[in-house]
Motif scaffolding. Structure first.
Motif, short mmCIF file in Angstrom:
data_model
loop_
_atom_site.label_atom_id
_atom_site.label_comp_id
_atom_site.label_asym_id
_atom_site.label_seq_id
_atom_site.Cartn_x
_atom_site.Cartn_y
_atom_site.Cartn_z
N ALA A 27 0.83 -1.20 0.00
CA ALA A 27 0.00 0.00 0.00
C ALA A 27 0.87 1.26 0.00
O ALA A 27 0.52 2.26 -0.63
N ARG A 28 2.00 1.19 0.69
CA ARG A 28 2.89 2.36 0.73
C ARG A 28 3.47 2.65 -0.66
O ARG A 28 3.57 3.81 -1.07
N THR A 29 3.84 1.61 -1.40
CA THR A 29 4.38 1.80 -2.75
C THR A 29 3.32 2.38 -3.67
O THR A 29 3.59 3.29 -4.46
N VAL A 30 2.09 1.86 -3.57
CA VAL A 30 1.00 2.38 -4.41
C VAL A 30 0.72 3.83 -4.06
O VAL A 30 0.41 4.64 -4.95
N LEU A 31 0.86 4.18 -2.80
CA LEU A 31 0.65 5.57 -2.41
C LEU A 31 1.71 6.48 -3.04
O LEU A 31 1.42 7.61 -3.42
N HIS A 32 2.93 5.97 -3.18
CA HIS A 32 3.98 6.74 -3.87
C HIS A 32 3.62 6.93 -5.34
O HIS A 32 3.87 7.99 -5.93
N VAL A 33 3.06 5.89 -5.96
CA VAL A 33 2.60 5.99 -7.36
C VAL A 33 1.55 7.09 -7.47
O VAL A 33 1.58 7.93 -8.38
N HIS A 34 0.60 7.06 -6.55
CA HIS A 34 -0.46 8.08 -6.54
C HIS A 34 0.12 9.49 -6.40
O HIS A 34 -0.32 10.42 -7.10
N ALA A 35 1.11 9.63 -5.54
CA ALA A 35 1.71 10.96 -5.33
C ALA A 35 2.37 11.46 -6.61
O ALA A 35 2.29 12.65 -6.96
N PRO A 60 -6.61 6.55 -3.05
CA PRO A 60 -5.46 5.65 -2.95
C PRO A 60 -5.49 4.89 -1.63
O PRO A 60 -6.15 5.32 -0.67
N PRO A 61 -4.80 3.76 -1.54
CA PRO A 61 -4.78 3.02 -0.26
C PRO A 61 -4.05 3.82 0.80
O PRO A 61 -3.14 4.60 0.52
N ARG A 62 -4.47 3.64 2.02
CA ARG A 62 -3.85 4.33 3.15
C ARG A 62 -3.12 3.31 4.01
O ARG A 62 -3.74 2.57 4.77
N PRO A 63 -1.82 3.22 3.85
CA PRO A 63 -1.09 2.23 4.64
C PRO A 63 -1.11 2.58 6.11
O PRO A 63 -0.99 3.75 6.49
N GLY A 64 -1.29 1.58 6.94
CA GLY A 64 -1.23 1.81 8.38
C GLY A 64 0.22 1.99 8.81
O GLY A 64 1.15 1.60 8.11
N ARG A 65 0.41 2.59 9.96
CA ARG A 65 1.76 2.77 10.49
C ARG A 65 2.35 1.40 10.83
O ARG A 65 1.77 0.63 11.59
#
Length: 272
Positions: A27-35, A60-65
């Motif tokens: 999810a964190r990687t996909v969030l970087h794509v979204h950014a 976009p997905p929201r990765p948890g901490r």
């Protein structure tokens, strides 16, 4: 590439994100794509190529901490005992006892170290840009700080300074005077990746729970908070921009402080 830019919708982007997640991306990687997409569409909007930035309306997905991986005091003690004969023992000791970042450790110069007053000044960081190692300024103004050292760390640094002086004599004119505290045997700067790999090898050899080098920083902060050190002091030692970052990052250690506070107040009021 099958959708015209002007016809791009939030649903298209959501479908892309879902597809990336199905392919195994985090999810964190996909969030970087979204950014990246969001910034690109912001430029397109500013240049009049599209009427609006649809990425602002996507989901976009929201990765948890991620849960912090830290060692207990006993595990940290076992690690330091395992690396006691290692050439870089003083570096492992300093990382464990101060919570300094990897780049900060490698960027220290001897004028930054005051062994008489048992303090070290963090003024710069050694980081990688591509394959090159460059000197960088601290991330924030709070990153420039003075950190107190314990007696064991002072002793370790004194021993390391003598060893480095011996190596300098052995290399003679071939020695590179970088001014850095932690160097290769010929005085040249260490590459950050070398230190990360060396740490991983030591952890495996010591048969300890697997953590990253950066997790020594988390371990130091967690142990300090659990021992009752005030969060403001921990913030200053770590170089966080504000105390909210410290409390948010290490919230798992805060309940111990609350329990201790309850016992302390009860002792004052009820004499327990």
């Amino acid at each position: 590439g099958g959708v015209l830019l002007q016809r791009l919708t939030p649903s298209h982007l959501n479908a892309i994100y879902a597809n990336l997640l199905e392919r195994g991306l985090s999810a964190r990687t996909v969030l970087h794509v979204h950014a990246t997409i969001r910034r690109a569409l912001a430029d397109a909007t500013r240049w009049g190529m599209v009427p609006r930035n649809v990425a602002l309306l996507a989901s976009p997905p929201r990765p948890g901490r991620p849960e912090l991986q830290v060692w207990t005091a006993a595990e940290l003690r076992a690690f330091l005992a395992h690396v006691e004969a290692d050439r870089m023992y003083a570096l492992w000791l300093l990382a464990s006892s101060t919570g300094m970042r990897r780049g900060e450790l490698l960027g220290i110069q001897w004028p930054d170290v005051d062994l008489g007053r048992a303090r070290i000044s963090v003024r710069r960081s050694l980081v990688t840009v591509g394959h090159e190692v460059v000197v960088s300024e601290p991330k924030t103004a709070k990153g420039r700080r003075s950190v107190a050292l314990d007696p064991a760390t002072v002793a370790g640094l004194k021993a390391w300074r003598k060893q480095q002086a011996t190596e300098r004599l052995a290399w003679g004119p071939a020695w590179t005077d970088s001014g850095l505290v932690f160097t290769r045997e010929d005085g040249r700067p260490l590459h950050p990746r070398e230190i990360t790999r060396a740490f991983s090898r030591h952890v495996l050899a010591a048969e300890l729970p697997i953590i990253r080098l950066h997790d020594l920083r988390h371990t130091h902060a967690t142990l300090a908070l659990a021992a009752g050190v005030h969060p403001k002091v921990v913030q200053e030692r770590l170089g966080h921009a504000n105390i909210a970052i410290t409390l948010d990052t290490y919230s798992h250690a805060v309940p111990a402080l609350e329990e201790e506070a309850a016992r302390t107040v009860a002792a004052l009021v009820f004499g327990q």
